[in-house]
Design a protein around this motif. Structure first.
Motif: not given
Length: 188
Positions: A3-4, A6-9, A50-51
């Motif tokens: 999910k986004n 994850f990419y925004n971490l 799950y986020k």
């Protein structure tokens, strides 16, 4: 597909998640791994997992995508590089494949993938690739017969699986690979 969120971490946290996933799926198959163990190693709430991912399969496919090479694309690139000379491509492929399969940092990922891959996972993996990397799972080529590619793919996958089942080292793998290639070139 991750999910986004994850990419925004932040890069450090994303790297930590990738590290835990790699460690988990190197040591355990997708069927042995579980979300509880992953969130405990990451020291995050289950809801955070799950986020980032839909489910354990999504996390598994993410780590395969990030940490492993597409050995099919590798073969196709060698085929193209060798002007579609199948024999030359197969000869070059053995050493290139051995480099990948016996890379210590990824050995466990490949082992668990090839010993535990199922038709169901294959279908879900293809769906993941279609969603996340459209067009990249296309093994068709105008200069080569797909049936021959599928035949060679089956032979090589079987060989890779035997590598892990029989605990071959790199040299044993190459010995068997070269025998298989000689059969493909000259007939059984």
């Amino acid at each position: 597909m991750p999910k986004n969120t994850f990419y925004n971490l932040p890069e450090e946290k994303k790297s930590r998640v990738v590290g835990v996933l790699k460690e988990t799926f190197s040591a355990k198959s997708i069927y042995q791994a579980n979300v509880k163990e992953i969130v405990e190693k990451l020291d995050i709430a289950r809801g955070s997992f799950y986020k980032y991912f839909e489910d354990i399969e999504d996390a598994y496919f993410t780590i395969l995508d990030v940490e492993t090479a597409d050995i099919h694309k590798l073969f196709l690139s060698l085929l193209e590089k060798n002007n579609f000379d199948i024999h030359a491509a197969l000869e070059a492929y053995g050493n290139a494949l051995a480099e990948i399969l016996f890379e210590p940092d990824n050995y466990g990922l490949y082992k668990n993938r090839y010993l535990n891959w199922t038709p169901d996972l294959e279908g879900k993996w293809r769906k993941y690739l279609q969603e996340f990397r459209p067009g990249e799972d296309d093994f068709s080529t105008s200069d080569f017969d797909r049936d021959r590619l599928e035949f060679m793919k089956a032979a090589v996958h079987s060989l890779i699986q035997r590598t892990y089942l029989e605990a071959w080292d790199r040299e044993e793998f190459l010995t068997h690979y070269n025998k298989y290639i000689a059969w493909l070139k000259g007939g059984i």
